[in-house]
Design a protein around this motif. Structure first.
Motif, PDB file in Angstrom:
ATOM      1  N   SER A 149      84.699  72.838 121.089  1.00  0.00           N
ATOM      2  CA  SER A 149      86.040  73.339 120.606  1.00  0.00           C
ATOM      3  C   SER A 149      86.625  72.143 120.779  1.00  0.00           C
ATOM      4  O   SER A 149      86.659  71.377 121.945  1.00  0.00           O
ATOM      5  CB  SER A 149      86.418  74.351 121.837  1.00  0.00           C
ATOM      6  N   LEU A 150      87.702  71.523 120.474  1.00  0.00           N
ATOM      7  CA  LEU A 150      88.853  71.168 120.200  1.00  0.00           C
ATOM      8  C   LEU A 150      90.174  71.297 121.021  1.00  0.00           C
ATOM      9  O   LEU A 150      90.945  72.295 120.699  1.00  0.00           O
ATOM     10  CB  LEU A 150      89.075  70.222 118.669  1.00  0.00           C
ATOM     11  N   ASP A 151      90.254  70.831 121.455  1.00  0.00           N
ATOM     12  CA  ASP A 151      91.634  70.837 123.130  1.00  0.00           C
ATOM     13  C   ASP A 151      91.283  71.930 124.036  1.00  0.00           C
ATOM     14  O   ASP A 151      91.485  71.665 125.591  1.00  0.00           O
ATOM     15  CB  ASP A 151      92.561  70.798 122.471  1.00  0.00           C
ATOM     16  N   VAL A 152      91.910  73.379 123.403  1.00  0.00           N
ATOM     17  CA  VAL A 152      91.737  74.537 124.144  1.00  0.00           C
ATOM     18  C   VAL A 152      90.370  75.245 123.170  1.00  0.00           C
ATOM     19  O   VAL A 152      90.868  75.827 121.738  1.00  0.00           O
ATOM     20  CB  VAL A 152      92.848  74.792 124.218  1.00  0.00           C
ATOM     21  N   PRO A 153      89.470  76.216 123.945  1.00  0.00           N
ATOM     22  CA  PRO A 153      88.872  76.596 123.118  1.00  0.00           C
ATOM     23  C   PRO A 153      89.453  78.368 122.271  1.00  0.00           C
ATOM     24  O   PRO A 153      90.497  78.381 123.433  1.00  0.00           O
ATOM     25  CB  PRO A 153      87.791  77.103 123.790  1.00  0.00           C
ATOM     26  N   SER A 154      89.221  78.179 121.309  1.00  0.00           N
ATOM     27  CA  SER A 154      90.181  79.034 121.180  1.00  0.00           C
ATOM     28  C   SER A 154      90.122  80.536 121.403  1.00  0.00           C
ATOM     29  O   SER A 154      89.250  80.693 121.447  1.00  0.00           O
ATOM     30  CB  SER A 154      90.103  79.521 119.276  1.00  0.00           C
ATOM     31  N   GLY A 155      91.156  81.627 120.995  1.00  0.00           N
ATOM     32  CA  GLY A 155      91.101  82.664 122.261  1.00  0.00           C
ATOM     33  C   GLY A 155      91.624  82.574 123.243  1.00  0.00           C
ATOM     34  O   GLY A 155      91.697  83.393 124.411  1.00  0.00           O
ATOM     35  N   TRP A 156      91.750  80.871 124.636  1.00  0.00           N
ATOM     36  CA  TRP A 156      91.447  81.169 125.629  1.00  0.00           C
ATOM     37  C   TRP A 156      92.875  80.625 126.069  1.00  0.00           C
ATOM     38  O   TRP A 156      94.276  79.895 125.595  1.00  0.00           O
ATOM     39  CB  TRP A 156      91.148  79.714 126.376  1.00  0.00           C
ATOM     40  N   ASP A 157      93.303  80.286 127.154  1.00  0.00           N
ATOM     41  CA  ASP A 157      95.019  80.980 127.983  1.00  0.00           C
ATOM     42  C   ASP A 157      94.539  79.006 128.428  1.00  0.00           C
ATOM     43  O   ASP A 157      93.893  78.803 128.633  1.00  0.00           O
ATOM     44  CB  ASP A 157      95.244  81.069 129.028  1.00  0.00           C
ATOM     45  N   ALA A 158      95.630  78.183 127.707  1.00  0.00           N
ATOM     46  CA  ALA A 158      95.653  76.818 128.327  1.00  0.00           C
ATOM     47  C   ALA A 158      95.793  76.458 129.717  1.00  0.00           C
ATOM     48  O   ALA A 158      94.943  75.680 130.137  1.00  0.00           O
ATOM     49  CB  ALA A 158      97.031  76.339 127.298  1.00  0.00           C
ATOM     50  N   GLU A 159      96.419  76.901 130.724  1.00  0.00           N
ATOM     51  CA  GLU A 159      96.230  77.593 131.880  1.00  0.00           C
ATOM     52  C   GLU A 159      95.358  78.581 132.796  1.00  0.00           C
ATOM     53  O   GLU A 159      94.954  78.054 133.144  1.00  0.00           O
ATOM     54  CB  GLU A 159      97.903  77.508 132.394  1.00  0.00           C
ATOM     55  N   ALA A 160      95.493  79.215 131.864  1.00  0.00           N
ATOM     56  CA  ALA A 160      94.476  80.381 132.884  1.00  0.00           C
ATOM     57  C   ALA A 160      92.896  80.209 131.880  1.00  0.00           C
ATOM     58  O   ALA A 160      92.456  81.037 133.046  1.00  0.00           O
ATOM     59  CB  ALA A 160      94.691  82.043 133.085  1.00  0.00           C
ATOM     60  N   GLY A 161      92.356  80.323 131.368  1.00  0.00           N
ATOM     61  CA  GLY A 161      91.144  79.717 130.903  1.00  0.00           C
ATOM     62  C   GLY A 161      91.408  80.954 129.725  1.00  0.00           C
ATOM     63  O   GLY A 161      91.492  81.461 129.596  1.00  0.00           O
ATOM     64  N   GLY A 162      89.721  81.486 129.835  1.00  0.00           N
ATOM     65  CA  GLY A 162      89.382  82.671 129.627  1.00  0.00           C
ATOM     66  C   GLY A 162      88.179  83.361 129.675  1.00  0.00           C
ATOM     67  O   GLY A 162      87.176  83.550 130.290  1.00  0.00           O
ATOM     68  N   SER A 163      88.426  84.915 129.584  1.00  0.00           N
ATOM     69  CA  SER A 163      87.164  85.755 129.733  1.00  0.00           C
ATOM     70  C   SER A 163      86.865  85.966 128.887  1.00  0.00           C
ATOM     71  O   SER A 163      86.880  87.018 128.236  1.00  0.00           O
ATOM     72  CB  SER A 163      87.563  86.585 131.159  1.00  0.00           C
ATOM     73  N   GLY A 164      85.045  86.240 128.962  1.00  0.00           N
ATOM     74  CA  GLY A 164      84.458  86.656 127.513  1.00  0.00           C
ATOM     75  C   GLY A 164      85.214  85.449 126.008  1.00  0.00           C
ATOM     76  O   GLY A 164      85.543  84.627 126.354  1.00  0.00           O
TER      77      GLY A 164
END
Length: 246
Positions: free
Chosen positions: A169-184
């Protein structure tokens, strides 16, 4: 592997979305970097990171194939540049770019890839097809910091969430929130943070985390207290000492 911090060094800074946007504004307006210049620098660094994560001699497949999935925003253009440099490094990239931007700058990057005979797919292969097509890795340049996946990207992310080949993933994994991250969703094996890591990178649990921010002027690093890692030699990317666990 280099570390984000060492004796006497402050911890690496993880940026909020607002801080990342402020740095970008300063680079563009005060330091007069051009958008094309920044995309080129970052795309090249991403290709270098891919080559470090998957060195040509170590690939399990006979052909060094990489699928680069690009969105319509700037991170997609970074993906196009990454694919072009991977070609010059000896890899065999293929691009899936379902919603091409009409911006002249992005169209130029597309033309460069086409002129270098990099194939463009008309559809994203299924999970089984991705494995059978013998791709060594998938580069996720779909959304970046854009957290809301509208179509066709929601379906793309649903497929990538189930593939069993490594994702970069480049910079921020797609679907993740840039601050909170992602679940699943996407769980990349490799993350390439551009300029500096975003706060979501604290939740990254993959195999390797690279930072590509050597180009950032020292005064900008100091102003935003980036506490950048040490880049060995002439390297444009540095691998951090393992994923964050806090």
């Amino acid at each position: 592997m280099s570390s984000a911090s060492g004796p006497g060094r402050e911890p690496l800074r993880y940026l909020s979305k607002a801080e990342a946007e402020a740095i970008e504004k300063e680079l563009l307006e005060d330091y007069r970097f051009g958008r094309q210049q920044l995309i080129e620098i970052r795309g090249h660094a991403c290709a270098v990171a891919v080559s470090k994560a998957f060195p040509l001699p170590s690939l399990p497949r006979k052909q060094p194939t990489v699928l680069v999935v690009c969105g319509a925003a700037q991170i997609g253009a970074v993906g196009l540049v990454c694919a072009r440099h991977l070609r010059t490094f000896g890899y065999e990239p293929t691009i899936f770019y379902p919603k091409r931007s009409l911006e002249p700058l992005y169209r130029d990057f597309t033309t460069q890839c086409e002129k270098m005979d990099i194939p463009f797919l008309s559809y994203l292969p299924t999970e089984v097809q991705l494995i059978n097509a013998a791709y060594n890795a998938v580069v996720d340049a779909v959304l970046g910091a854009d957290a809301e996946p509208a179509e066709p990207y929601a379906a793309i992310l649903a497929t990538l969430a189930h593939v069993r080949i490594p994702i970069v993933s480049l910079d921020v994994p797609s679907g993740w929130d840039a601050e909170a991250g992602g679940s699943g969703g996407i769980s990349p094996d490799v993350l390439v943070s551009l300029t500096a890591p975003k706060r979501c990178a604290r939740r990254f649990r993959g195999r390797q985390h690279f930072v590509a921010g050597r180009f950032v002027p020292y005064d900008v690093q100091k102003k935003f207290e980036l506490n950048a890692p040490e880049y060995p030699g002439t390297e444009c990317v540095v691998a951090l000492g393992g994923p964050r666990r806090q």
